[in-house]
Design an enzyme around this catalytic site. Structure first.
Site, PDB file in Angstrom:
ATOM      1  CB  CYS A  40      -0.677  -0.096   1.337  1.00  9.70           C
ATOM      2  SG  CYS A  40      -2.154   1.305   1.461  1.00  9.70           S
ATOM      3  CD  GLU A  63      -2.571  -1.866  -3.656  1.00  9.60           C
ATOM      4  OE1 GLU A  63      -0.747  -2.053  -4.622  1.00  9.60           O
ATOM      5  OE2 GLU A  63      -2.133  -2.363  -2.911  1.00  9.60           O
TER       6      GLU A  63
END
Length: 205
Positions: free
Chosen positions: A2, A103
Site C-alpha cells: 500500500c 494499486e
DNA sequence: CCAGACGTTGTT
DNA sequence: GTCTGG
DNA sequence: CCAGACGTTGTT
DNA sequence: GTCTGG
C-alpha cells in the site's frame, strides 16, 4: 502493499465515522504518498483524535530519517518482532483513515501502469491498521511523528492485482487496536488478517 | 567485547 | 534501543 | 508507491 | 541500476 492513497472526507464525516473526540482540521489529498503528512487516528491523553504525521515510520533510535523510505509498510507477519516496529506495535498503534487506496497494474505494450482505486462499496472511509512513532532529529532537536501501514496477504478480491494488501480493521476491532492497554500479542495478531472480499470495490482511477 | 544493522515492494 | 555477526 | 532523473564546463 | 521527489 500500500504505497498511495486518497483521503477526501469532511471533518464532520471523519469525526462521526471514527467516533473522534473532536473534529479534525480539514484535510484533502487525492494522492497521499510516502513522506507526505496526513492525519492518523490515535489516542492522545485518552482521547481519540486525528493528528498529523509523516508517512514512513522512523524508529525513535534512528540516527537519520533515511530509513523512512523503506518503512511506509510493515508486514503483519513480522511486525511484532522487527526492531523498527516492535515498540510501536506494543504501545503506538493507530488507524490510518483513507477514502481509498491505489494499486497499479502493468498493461502489456503500455509504458505507464494502470492506476486502480480500491474503496468501500458503501463509500465509507476505510480504517487501515497502522503504527506511529515519535522521533527527534539529533542535529536540530526537531520532533517528527511518523507512521506506517501494515500489510498482509491479499484476499481473493485483491489477488489478481497483487499478493499483498493493507490490513483493514472492522469497527469491532478499533477500540482494542487503539488501546495501549491491549497487551495480548495473539489478540493483536488476529486482527491483522485480510479483510472479507466484499469490503472492497475497484475502479480505474 | 565493539560495530553495524535495523525495511518493503516489485521486478529480473 | 536491542540484536547479530565477527 | 510511481515517475523521472541521472552531468560538467564556460559563456551569455 | 538506483536514487530522489512527489
Amino acid at each position: 502493499m500500500c504505497g498511495r492513497y486518497d483521503l477526501n472526507e469532511s471533518p464532520q464525516i471523519l469525526a462521526l465515522y471514527f467516533r473522534l473526540f473532536a473534529e479534525p482540521p480539514t484535510f484533502r489529498n487525492a494522492d497521499v504518498r510516502p513522506t507526505n503528512t496526513a492525519p492518523i487516528i490515535r489516542l492522545h491523553e485518552g482521547q481519540r483524535l486525528a493528528l498529523p504525521a509523516r508517512w514512513g515510520l522512523i524508529p525513535s533510535w534512528s540516527k537519520d530519517d533515511k530509513i523512512a523510505q523503506h518503512t511506509f509498510n510493515a508486514r503483519a507477519e513480522t511486525v511484532a518482532e522487527k526492531p523498527s516496529f516492535r515498540a510501536a506495535f506494543k504501545r503506538r498503534r493507530c488507524i490510518v483513515p483513507v477514502s481509498a487506496f491505489f494499486e497499479w497494474r502493468a498493461i502489456p505494450g503500455e509504458k505507464k501502469k494502470q492506476k486502480l482505486r480500491f474503496a468501500s462499496p458503501e463509500q465509507h472511509p476505510l480504517a487501515l491498521a497502522g503504527l506511529w512513532e515519535h522521533w527527534q532529529r539529533l542535529e536540530t532537536g526537531e520532533c517528527v511523528e511518523t507512521y506506517t501501514i501494515i500489510t498482509t496477504t491479499a484476499n481473493d478480491f485483491m489477488a489478481p492485482i497483487h499478493d499483498r494488501m493493507p490490513v483493514i480493521l472492522g469497527q469491532g476491532d478499533w477500540d482494542a487496536w487503539l488501546d495501549q492497554a491491549t497487551g495480548n500479542p495473539l489478540l493483536l495478531q488476529s486482527m491483522l488478517a485480510p479483510c472479507p472480499d466484499d469490503w472492497l470495490e475497484c475502479v480505474p482511477a
